[in-house]
Design a protein around this motif. Sequence first.
Motif, PDB file in Angstrom:
ATOM      1  N   ILE A 164       0.949  11.385   2.751  1.00 42.90           N
ATOM      2  CA  ILE A 164       2.375  11.089   2.514  1.00 42.90           C
ATOM      3  C   ILE A 164       2.826   9.913   3.380  1.00 42.90           C
ATOM      4  O   ILE A 164       3.506   8.985   2.904  1.00 42.90           O
ATOM      5  N   LEU A 165       2.452   9.930   4.666  1.00 42.18           N
ATOM      6  CA  LEU A 165       2.834   8.844   5.574  1.00 42.18           C
ATOM      7  C   LEU A 165       2.209   7.526   5.133  1.00 42.18           C
ATOM      8  O   LEU A 165       2.867   6.468   5.167  1.00 42.18           O
ATOM      9  N   THR A 166       0.944   7.570   4.715  1.00 45.15           N
ATOM     10  CA  THR A 166       0.259   6.355   4.267  1.00 45.15           C
ATOM     11  C   THR A 166       0.911   5.783   3.020  1.00 45.15           C
ATOM     12  O   THR A 166       1.149   4.568   2.918  1.00 45.15           O
ATOM     13  N   SER A 167       1.218   6.644   2.054  1.00 45.51           N
ATOM     14  CA  SER A 167       1.845   6.181   0.807  1.00 45.51           C
ATOM     15  C   SER A 167       3.204   5.566   1.061  1.00 45.51           C
ATOM     16  O   SER A 167       3.550   4.516   0.507  1.00 45.51           O
ATOM     17  N   SER A 168       3.986   6.215   1.937  1.00 48.01           N
ATOM     18  CA  SER A 168       5.320   5.693   2.241  1.00 48.01           C
ATOM     19  C   SER A 168       5.247   4.320   2.892  1.00 48.01           C
ATOM     20  O   SER A 168       5.984   3.399   2.524  1.00 48.01           O
ATOM     21  N   ALA A 169       4.342   4.181   3.872  1.00 46.81           N
ATOM     22  CA  ALA A 169       4.214   2.896   4.558  1.00 46.81           C
ATOM     23  C   ALA A 169       3.632   1.834   3.635  1.00 46.81           C
ATOM     24  O   ALA A 169       4.046   0.668   3.674  1.00 46.81           O
ATOM     25  N   THR A 170       2.674   2.239   2.804  1.00 47.45           N
ATOM     26  CA  THR A 170       2.018   1.282   1.912  1.00 47.45           C
ATOM     27  C   THR A 170       2.997   0.694   0.908  1.00 47.45           C
ATOM     28  O   THR A 170       2.973  -0.512   0.615  1.00 47.45           O
ATOM     29  N   ARG A 171       3.889   1.522   0.343  1.00 41.99           N
ATOM     30  CA  ARG A 171       4.864   1.017  -0.622  1.00 41.99           C
ATOM     31  C   ARG A 171       5.757  -0.057   0.007  1.00 41.99           C
ATOM     32  O   ARG A 171       6.056  -1.075  -0.621  1.00 41.99           O
TER      33      ARG A 171
END
Length: 427
Positions: free
Chosen positions: A333-340
């Motif tokens: 979840i943290l990775t997806s949020s930062a990646t977007r």
Amino acid sequence: MNARALLRGTYVRLVAKILVLAFLATSLYNVVTFSQSTQAAVSQSFDDSARVDMYGLTDGLTDPALFEQYLESLVNIEKVTTFYDSLQQDAPAGVRLLSAFDQGMPVADFAGGETFEQGYGTQETVQGPYEDPVLGKQVVNVKSVQLNEAAFDFYNLAGQDDTELDWTAVDYESDTIPVLLGADYEGVYAVGDRLAADYYFKPTQMRVVGFLSPSASMFYQGDINYFLDDHLVVPYPKSITGAAESDPEFYGILAFAMLHANIAVERGQPDSAVFRALQGAATSSGFDQYALLSVPSYLTQFASVRALVHDNFALVLTVECLIAAAALVMSGILTSSATRRRERRIRIAWELGQSRSDLERAALTIVAVEYAGLAAVFLAATHLLPHEDSSTRTLCLTLIALLGAVDLLRRRTQFTHTIRHRPRSEP
């Protein structure tokens, strides 16, 4: 655009991801080390070979005057030594004499601390250094246990680095007695060091031949896990018959100490096997002042502790799986949020004309920063833990590196997808 600019606004997510994965790696480290220690305990103290009926053996000389009379007679001492040897050497198959006795051993010029002293960690009082009249030096009563080869083998005791104790070299009439030290003695003494000891009022030189494996333990006086990490381990000779003539006082005390033992009988053997062995030893030696005690708690403790070890490991493994699942979901979840958020900046920089190589380098540098930080936090956390295991730490670092490699490939694929079909002329 560099990595710092790309990270702007996502620092909290990056730190949170590092901490979550570091917690997962540290918990995995704990589980693996716990597994190793419990499996060692199962193979040592709770092995199937230890599934026996246990009986206690002691002398029947409860009257102090009669006991003194025995000690003053060389003939009587020889009866005790012959009884011991007969029971140890001539017992029927499946019957083993496990002789062990603990006592405070006065050691001169002791190099260790208070934790090695007799009584430390118990309700007894630690005596501290005192003048020993036998040695004529300052001594400390250190924790010590004396045992025969059968007890050493039965409890699966072993030296570190494949060190083997040469039982044929154990001769109390020689210049030195080879001894083993518990694992806590590493750094206090070294192999080859000599200890001057007062062994039953006899000046004795003891030579260190090795160290026991960590967490070595045995069954002693109802305690199924009597740990020896802080003990001096003195081996009994294979036989002392005929030795009493040279020093009746020393060998008289030693003979009765050796007689205080346990008799292990394989399951399925009738009680009569023990009685026959004792009667045979009594007939051949002329010593019949012995008492046999049942130790019914041994098998109960054996079974309950073994079950406790296995059940706890199953519970710990289940909890670790839940922790891993939660940590990986949270990390995703943290990775997806930062990646977007970073993808929008990459698209803008790409459309403004920044080179592909610069943007890719910045994106992949962030991955390297994440996993370098993860490795650093993991190393710091495990170094603070009381148990050290370099092989397990290396295993966890390898898994971190593999996870980082997978994440790197995934981010590279995402980067390619981000800039694909994005013409630079778009506003």
